[in-house]
Design a protein around this motif. Sequence first.
Motif, mmCIF file in Angstrom:
data_model
loop_
_atom_site.group_PDB
_atom_site.id
_atom_site.type_symbol
_atom_site.label_atom_id
_atom_site.label_comp_id
_atom_site.label_asym_id
_atom_site.label_seq_id
_atom_site.Cartn_x
_atom_site.Cartn_y
_atom_site.Cartn_z
ATOM 1 N N ARG A 73 0.834 -1.202 0.000
ATOM 2 C CA ARG A 73 0.000 0.000 0.000
ATOM 3 C C ARG A 73 0.869 1.252 0.000
ATOM 4 O O ARG A 73 1.925 1.289 0.626
ATOM 5 C CB ARG A 73 -0.898 0.014 1.240
ATOM 6 C CG ARG A 73 -1.830 -1.170 1.344
ATOM 7 C CD ARG A 73 -3.055 -0.979 0.475
ATOM 8 N NE ARG A 73 -3.998 -2.062 0.655
ATOM 9 C CZ ARG A 73 -4.934 -2.073 1.587
ATOM 10 N NH1 ARG A 73 -5.050 -1.057 2.412
ATOM 11 N NH2 ARG A 73 -5.768 -3.087 1.688
ATOM 12 N N LYS A 74 0.395 2.264 -0.694
ATOM 13 C CA LYS A 74 1.075 3.540 -0.687
ATOM 14 C C LYS A 74 0.537 4.404 0.435
ATOM 15 O O LYS A 74 -0.642 4.348 0.765
ATOM 16 C CB LYS A 74 0.875 4.263 -2.019
ATOM 17 C CG LYS A 74 1.538 3.590 -3.208
ATOM 18 C CD LYS A 74 1.301 4.408 -4.471
ATOM 19 C CE LYS A 74 1.957 3.766 -5.676
ATOM 20 N NZ LYS A 74 1.726 4.560 -6.905
ATOM 21 N N ARG A 75 1.400 5.207 0.994
ATOM 22 C CA ARG A 75 0.945 6.204 1.960
ATOM 23 C C ARG A 75 0.171 7.290 1.228
ATOM 24 O O ARG A 75 0.488 7.634 0.080
ATOM 25 C CB ARG A 75 2.133 6.817 2.702
ATOM 26 C CG ARG A 75 2.907 5.824 3.563
ATOM 27 C CD ARG A 75 4.100 6.534 4.198
ATOM 28 N NE ARG A 75 4.885 5.639 5.027
ATOM 29 C CZ ARG A 75 4.667 5.443 6.310
ATOM 30 N NH1 ARG A 75 3.694 6.103 6.913
ATOM 31 N NH2 ARG A 75 5.414 4.613 7.004
ATOM 32 N N VAL A 76 -0.830 7.831 1.918
ATOM 33 C CA VAL A 76 -1.618 8.891 1.301
ATOM 34 C C VAL A 76 -0.742 10.093 0.977
ATOM 35 O O VAL A 76 -0.882 10.733 -0.071
ATOM 36 C CB VAL A 76 -2.785 9.284 2.232
ATOM 37 C CG1 VAL A 76 -3.543 10.476 1.670
ATOM 38 C CG2 VAL A 76 -3.722 8.104 2.429
ATOM 39 N N ASP B 266 2.275 10.054 0.125
ATOM 40 C CA ASP B 266 3.193 9.746 -0.973
ATOM 41 C C ASP B 266 2.459 9.485 -2.285
ATOM 42 O O ASP B 266 3.096 9.077 -3.270
ATOM 43 C CB ASP B 266 4.035 8.512 -0.613
ATOM 44 C CG ASP B 266 4.903 8.739 0.607
ATOM 45 O OD1 ASP B 266 5.192 9.913 0.908
ATOM 46 O OD2 ASP B 266 5.275 7.754 1.281
ATOM 47 N N TYR B 267 1.149 9.716 -2.307
ATOM 48 C CA TYR B 267 0.380 9.383 -3.501
ATOM 49 C C TYR B 267 0.761 10.294 -4.665
ATOM 50 O O TYR B 267 0.864 11.526 -4.527
ATOM 51 C CB TYR B 267 -1.116 9.509 -3.222
ATOM 52 C CG TYR B 267 -1.978 9.357 -4.457
ATOM 53 C CD1 TYR B 267 -2.244 8.104 -4.975
ATOM 54 C CD2 TYR B 267 -2.497 10.483 -5.097
ATOM 55 C CE1 TYR B 267 -3.033 7.948 -6.111
ATOM 56 C CE2 TYR B 267 -3.281 10.344 -6.232
ATOM 57 C CZ TYR B 267 -3.540 9.075 -6.731
ATOM 58 O OH TYR B 267 -4.318 8.946 -7.856
ATOM 59 N N LYS C 163 -5.723 14.314 -5.385
ATOM 60 C CA LYS C 163 -5.685 13.475 -4.177
ATOM 61 C C LYS C 163 -6.061 12.033 -4.520
ATOM 62 O O LYS C 163 -6.583 11.750 -5.598
ATOM 63 C CB LYS C 163 -6.631 14.032 -3.115
ATOM 64 C CG LYS C 163 -6.327 15.458 -2.693
ATOM 65 C CD LYS C 163 -4.968 15.566 -2.028
ATOM 66 C CE LYS C 163 -4.700 16.986 -1.551
ATOM 67 N NZ LYS C 163 -3.376 17.107 -0.898
ATOM 68 N N PRO C 164 -5.801 11.094 -3.599
ATOM 69 C CA PRO C 164 -6.243 9.701 -3.828
ATOM 70 C C PRO C 164 -7.764 9.622 -3.951
ATOM 71 O O PRO C 164 -8.499 10.445 -3.408
ATOM 72 C CB PRO C 164 -5.742 8.965 -2.579
ATOM 73 C CG PRO C 164 -4.635 9.808 -2.046
ATOM 74 C CD PRO C 164 -4.991 11.214 -2.379
ATOM 75 N N GLY D 21 -9.873 12.801 -6.012
ATOM 76 C CA GLY D 21 -9.209 11.924 -6.953
ATOM 77 C C GLY D 21 -9.992 11.731 -8.238
ATOM 78 O O GLY D 21 -10.905 12.490 -8.582
#
Length: 504
Positions: free
Chosen positions: A156-159, A161-162, A414-415, A450
């Motif tokens: 999973r990616k950090r928010v 680091d998106y 954003k994500p 997003g």
Amino acid sequence: PPPPKPNGKPQPGVKPEPAAVAKQQQTKFPPAPSPSTTTPAKSAQAPPAPFTFSTPSPDDAVLAAQRGEASGAAARPAPSTSTPQPQRIHLPQSKSVMGKATPQPEASTSKAAAAAATPGTPATGVTAGMGGLSLGTPAAPAVPSTEAASAAMAGRKRVSDYVMEPDLARACEEAAAAEAGGGAKPGLHLVVLGHVDAGKSTLMGRLLADLGVVSQRDVQRSAKEAAAVGKASFAWAFLLDERPEERARGVTVDVATTRFTTPRYNVTLLDAPGHRDFVPNMIGGAAQADAALLLVDGSPGGFEAGFEGGGQTCEHAQLARSLGVEQVAVVVSKLDLADHSRERYEGIKATLGPYLRSTCGFKDSQLQWLPAVGPAGQNLTGPPSEPGLSWWKGGPCLVQAIDNFSPRERLISKPLRLVVAEVSRGGGGARTGGGGGSGSVSVSGKVEAGAVKVGGKVVVVPGGEVATVKSIEVDGQSVSLARAGSSAELVVSGLSEAVAGGLG
């Protein structure tokens, strides 16, 4: 004394002789033996020795084993600076547990205990019966380690680091350029709130008819159906309240969604129920909104019923603010039942305004106030023609108040965050049949942040499963991309039955 009875017993009233009484008592209660008559064996028995506390008790032995200390009769050694290793006491196994306990030498492992036992000698007592058990440091509960948790989240990616995928970012840029070149209007999600019977559905039905969203044929059909069930005054409301239970009860049960266009916005209208039994449905509508219309009943006693005693006027205002709605237009309806009184309008504003500002937290600059009459269409799409509302000359109508709302920022970079409002199982893409196939799930709601395109991967929470987007609809049209601020319907596949069932 009188002679005894024929059976030899004394007659009643005869006093027994003292010698006979003494002999009888001696037989029943023999005298205690004197110290001189004590048996020699008991006199030679020594009293029990007091416990000197110099040897460990059974509890001490257990605690010592758990702490890794040595147990025995010897004095405890001085504490070592090194970390003690836990000592485990193993006992040989046997079915017999009724014999006398025989001390057995301690061993560090079960194999050593078996080697120390005499071959051919049956194990007896507690030592044998408790064989195979060990006393030592209790096993810690199985708790995932930090390393295991980190490994589980490694994919999973950090928010923070998106970074949007290049192809998705390119699609968003192309869509933004097409909107700018084609003069497309921004979207606005508008929820209608207020106490039950404040006239929300009636006002919105008349507005849709005046804007041309609803044809005159539909208006006539709605009026005929309302008259057939004895509710002719609900004709405009029946344009939105189409479910049988809503028409039977005369109240909105679920959020009715429709769309219309103003000079500035493409509006997604969310007509929320006002009855207290359906507050959860109202929350689902307000959670998708950028702004709100708060309808207040201006008829005699109507405003007081919704404002005092825990009415839904106060509850809806608080819930909307807690869900992030910052802009509200307060519409005082049904003033025709109060002779279009300006004093009534100003009194409601003076009472409700401080509550919205101080209790709910709305800024005064984000509040709008206006009167309106739904059935007559007064002050909806233009200035009121009713002479009793001449005092509102120069004020905004309802459509102008909607256009006065400020658009919310689109958090496209954003994500992805899509608030699920409705779910249907086993669909193939709603109206377009968009290729969902068997086992697909159709989810609809507002894209808060997003963007997502057909073929993209989304994570469903709770559950954490990854699904594939098969088709997308925005504002009822089949598209390949949905961005923040849009009301979208996604058909996704690849979910387990448990997660898919949890969504529905």
